[in-house]
Design a protein around this motif. Structure first.
Motif, mmCIF file in Angstrom:
data_model
loop_
_atom_site.group_PDB
_atom_site.id
_atom_site.type_symbol
_atom_site.label_atom_id
_atom_site.label_comp_id
_atom_site.label_asym_id
_atom_site.label_seq_id
_atom_site.Cartn_x
_atom_site.Cartn_y
_atom_site.Cartn_z
ATOM 1 N N THR A 172 0.832 -1.195 0.000
ATOM 2 C CA THR A 172 0.000 0.000 0.000
ATOM 3 C C THR A 172 0.867 1.245 0.000
ATOM 4 O OG1 THR A 172 -1.665 -1.169 1.293
ATOM 5 C CG2 THR A 172 -1.828 1.231 1.216
ATOM 6 N N PRO A 173 0.758 2.110 -1.013
ATOM 7 C CA PRO A 173 1.569 3.323 -1.037
ATOM 8 C C PRO A 173 1.259 4.216 0.165
ATOM 9 C CG PRO A 173 0.553 2.912 -3.178
ATOM 10 C CD PRO A 173 -0.096 1.979 -2.206
ATOM 11 N N ALA A 174 2.272 4.868 0.686
ATOM 12 C CA ALA A 174 2.068 5.777 1.807
ATOM 13 C C ALA A 174 1.322 7.019 1.341
ATOM 14 C CB ALA A 174 3.419 6.175 2.402
ATOM 15 N N THR A 175 0.376 7.480 2.144
ATOM 16 C CA THR A 175 -0.378 8.690 1.808
ATOM 17 C C THR A 175 0.186 9.911 2.518
ATOM 18 O OG1 THR A 175 -1.953 8.244 3.603
ATOM 19 C CG2 THR A 175 -2.502 7.389 1.415
ATOM 20 N N PHE A 176 1.095 9.684 3.476
ATOM 21 C CA PHE A 176 1.721 10.799 4.170
ATOM 22 C C PHE A 176 3.121 10.400 4.623
ATOM 23 C CE2 PHE A 176 -0.310 8.359 7.538
ATOM 24 C CZ PHE A 176 0.649 8.339 8.533
ATOM 25 N N ALA A 177 3.907 11.394 4.967
ATOM 26 C CA ALA A 177 5.254 11.169 5.493
ATOM 27 C C ALA A 177 5.391 11.928 6.801
ATOM 28 C CB ALA A 177 6.301 11.636 4.491
ATOM 29 N N ILE A 178 6.418 11.589 7.575
ATOM 30 C CA ILE A 178 6.695 12.261 8.840
ATOM 31 C C ILE A 178 7.961 13.086 8.683
ATOM 32 C CG2 ILE A 178 7.272 11.920 11.280
ATOM 33 C CD1 ILE A 178 5.597 9.374 11.196
ATOM 34 N N ASP A 179 7.886 14.339 9.067
ATOM 35 C CA ASP A 179 9.020 15.253 8.931
ATOM 36 C C ASP A 179 10.192 14.768 9.787
ATOM 37 O OD1 ASP A 179 10.805 17.384 8.850
ATOM 38 O OD2 ASP A 179 9.227 18.894 8.860
ATOM 39 N N PRO A 180 11.377 14.574 9.185
ATOM 40 C CA PRO A 180 12.554 14.158 9.960
ATOM 41 C C PRO A 180 12.887 15.113 11.109
ATOM 42 C CG PRO A 180 12.983 13.920 7.620
ATOM 43 C CD PRO A 180 11.677 14.648 7.751
ATOM 44 N N ASN A 181 12.533 16.395 10.957
ATOM 45 C CA ASN A 181 12.785 17.369 12.024
ATOM 46 C C ASN A 181 11.960 17.047 13.272
ATOM 47 O OD1 ASN A 181 14.646 18.928 10.557
ATOM 48 N ND2 ASN A 181 12.991 20.013 9.514
ATOM 49 N N ASP A 182 10.772 16.487 13.080
ATOM 50 C CA ASP A 182 9.951 16.088 14.224
ATOM 51 C C ASP A 182 10.558 14.875 14.928
ATOM 52 O OD1 ASP A 182 8.165 18.117 13.837
ATOM 53 O OD2 ASP A 182 6.691 16.919 12.760
ATOM 54 N N LEU A 183 11.176 13.990 14.159
ATOM 55 C CA LEU A 183 11.846 12.849 14.766
ATOM 56 C C LEU A 183 13.093 13.292 15.531
ATOM 57 C CD1 LEU A 183 11.402 10.360 11.819
ATOM 58 C CD2 LEU A 183 10.378 10.158 14.085
ATOM 59 N N GLU A 184 13.704 14.359 15.077
ATOM 60 C CA GLU A 184 14.823 14.942 15.816
ATOM 61 C C GLU A 184 14.346 15.416 17.189
ATOM 62 O OE1 GLU A 184 18.789 15.905 16.301
ATOM 63 O OE2 GLU A 184 17.965 15.158 14.419
ATOM 64 N N LYS A 185 13.117 15.960 17.226
ATOM 65 C CA LYS A 185 12.544 16.405 18.502
ATOM 66 C C LYS A 185 12.337 15.223 19.451
ATOM 67 C CE LYS A 185 10.057 20.297 16.395
ATOM 68 N NZ LYS A 185 8.712 20.833 16.047
ATOM 69 N N LEU A 186 11.936 14.072 18.890
ATOM 70 C CA LEU A 186 11.743 12.881 19.719
ATOM 71 C C LEU A 186 13.071 12.432 20.335
ATOM 72 C CD1 LEU A 186 10.219 10.445 20.838
ATOM 73 C CD2 LEU A 186 10.486 9.331 18.607
ATOM 74 N N ALA A 187 14.108 12.371 19.523
ATOM 75 C CA ALA A 187 15.417 11.956 20.022
ATOM 76 C C ALA A 187 15.948 12.939 21.068
ATOM 77 C CB ALA A 187 16.405 11.836 18.863
ATOM 78 N N THR A 188 15.718 14.221 20.818
ATOM 79 C CA THR A 188 16.176 15.251 21.754
ATOM 80 C C THR A 188 15.422 15.169 23.077
ATOM 81 O OG1 THR A 188 16.742 16.737 19.920
ATOM 82 C CG2 THR A 188 16.475 17.743 22.093
ATOM 83 N N ALA A 189 14.099 14.953 22.984
ATOM 84 C CA ALA A 189 13.281 14.841 24.204
ATOM 85 C C ALA A 189 13.668 13.624 25.022
ATOM 86 C CB ALA A 189 11.803 14.784 23.821
ATOM 87 N N LEU A 190 13.948 12.503 24.338
ATOM 88 C CA LEU A 190 14.363 11.286 25.031
ATOM 89 C C LEU A 190 15.719 11.493 25.715
ATOM 90 C CD1 LEU A 190 13.551 8.354 25.592
ATOM 91 C CD2 LEU A 190 14.781 7.696 23.510
ATOM 92 N N ARG A 191 16.630 12.161 25.025
ATOM 93 C CA ARG A 191 17.936 12.447 25.606
ATOM 94 C C ARG A 191 17.806 13.358 26.831
ATOM 95 N NH1 ARG A 191 22.489 10.822 27.056
ATOM 96 N NH2 ARG A 191 22.773 9.840 25.028
#
Length: 322
Positions: A172-191
């Motif tokens: 199934t083709p993806a209908t949306f993507a997740i901004d890599p900058n938001d994933l950077e926020k996740l890694a930063t928050a976890l750290r």
């Protein structure tokens, strides 16, 4: 006179740029034939550009050209083309192993571990009206003699012994993507959460983390989990986490027959730690909440399966228009 020369230079420059733009728009007037897969025939959509080079040898076999994606991945427009073909392997000038992942329109269609010294694998991918192709190549993976075909079916047969893989495009083709900058926020928050607990921060500094592929909730495209794993891996490394190499992790997961990483029990976590040398594993889920996506993550201790830290982040959905 100078003004006239300036105008001429500007017009010539605009003409050249215009011609380059036209050349990058698929096969153009070509009805049957082949062209090299390069930035003229498949222009970059996102990620890194495809660097096209000269001769290379793989397991003693000479190829006239090759290319690679410098940062490890790139997405390219292949509208109008019928097939993508390349000989995938590791140059004789490099050692070790690597992994190649190929996606069309955000759907993973090919994945393979490759070792230095292996014969090149000839991969033939029917594009079936797809608009984009994403090449993910870890370590020293290269694409020898990469080509795009229009109006003809490539033979895709290697001239020397090797493996030929013809891929059937499914999923199934993806209908949306997740901004890599938001994933950077996740890694930063976890750290930040870990650093707030000195004892845990010291353990994380000494130990290694295995990043699992997160499970999907109300999301049908597996490529979203793959993309999150790739981008989050980069973000975690940038936040000073020591990660287990992905190829090694995938091999162990296969040996343990782990299908759903969200269901890892303490016994499996302990085996993962023993076989990969990791002290902690990061598991989580990606949930579609309509207007946004929620990622829940948990850092588990491999020795006991105990949760050491957790983080939840809401992220934007970037619509993919097809």
């Amino acid at each position: 006179m100078r003004a006239l020369r300036f105008i001429v230079v500007v017009l010539v420059t605009l003409f050249i740029l215009g011609m380059q733009s036209v050349q990058a728009q698929g096969p153009g007037t070509l009805t049957s034939g082949e062209r090299p897969f390069n930035n003229e025939n498949a222009h970059k959509v996102t990620g890194d550009t495809f660097t096209f080079k000269g001769e290379v040898t793989i397991a003693g076999r000479l190829f006239n050209s090759y290319g690679y994606v410098y940062s490890g991945w790139g997405t390219f427009n292949i509208s109008g083309w019928d097939y993508f073909v390349a000989h995938v392997g590791i140059s004789d000038n490099n050692s070790g192993n690597g992994e190649v992942i190929i996606e069309t329109d955000g759907v993973q269609v090919y994945k393979q571990q490759i070792n230095a010294g292996d014969q090149a694998i000839t991969v033939s991918i029917p594009l079936n009206g797809r608009r984009t192709i994403t090449l993910r190549a870890k370590r020293h993976i290269i694409f020898a003699e990469p080509k795009l075909y229009k109006g003809k079916t490539p033979s895709a047969q290697p001239t020397t012994p090797g493996t030929t893989t013809t891929v059937t495009v499914t999923g199934t083709p993806a209908t949306f993507a997740i901004d890599p900058n938001d994933l950077e926020k996740l890694a930063t928050a976890l750290r930040k959460r870990i650093d707030g607990r000195p004892e845990l921060a010291a353990r994380v500094a000494r130990g290694k983390v295995a990043l699992m592929t997160f499970s999907l909730v109300d999301i049908t495209s597996a490529s979203i989990a793959t993309n999150v794993a790739e981008d989050l891996s980069t973000s975690m490394i940038n936040n000073d986490f020591q990660l287990i190499e992905r190829g090694q992790l995938d091999k162990v997961l296969k040996e343990l027959k782990v299908q759903d990483t969200a269901l890892i029990d303490p016994a499996t976590a302990q085996k993962l730690g023993q076989l990969t040398g990791c002290d902690m594993i990061l598991v989580g889920s990606i949930s579609d909440r309509g207007q946004f996506v929620v990622i829940n993550s948990r850092l588990l201790e491999t020795a006991t399966g105990k949760a050491l830290a957790a983080e939840r982040v809401e992220m934007r959905k970037i619509e993919i228009k097809r």
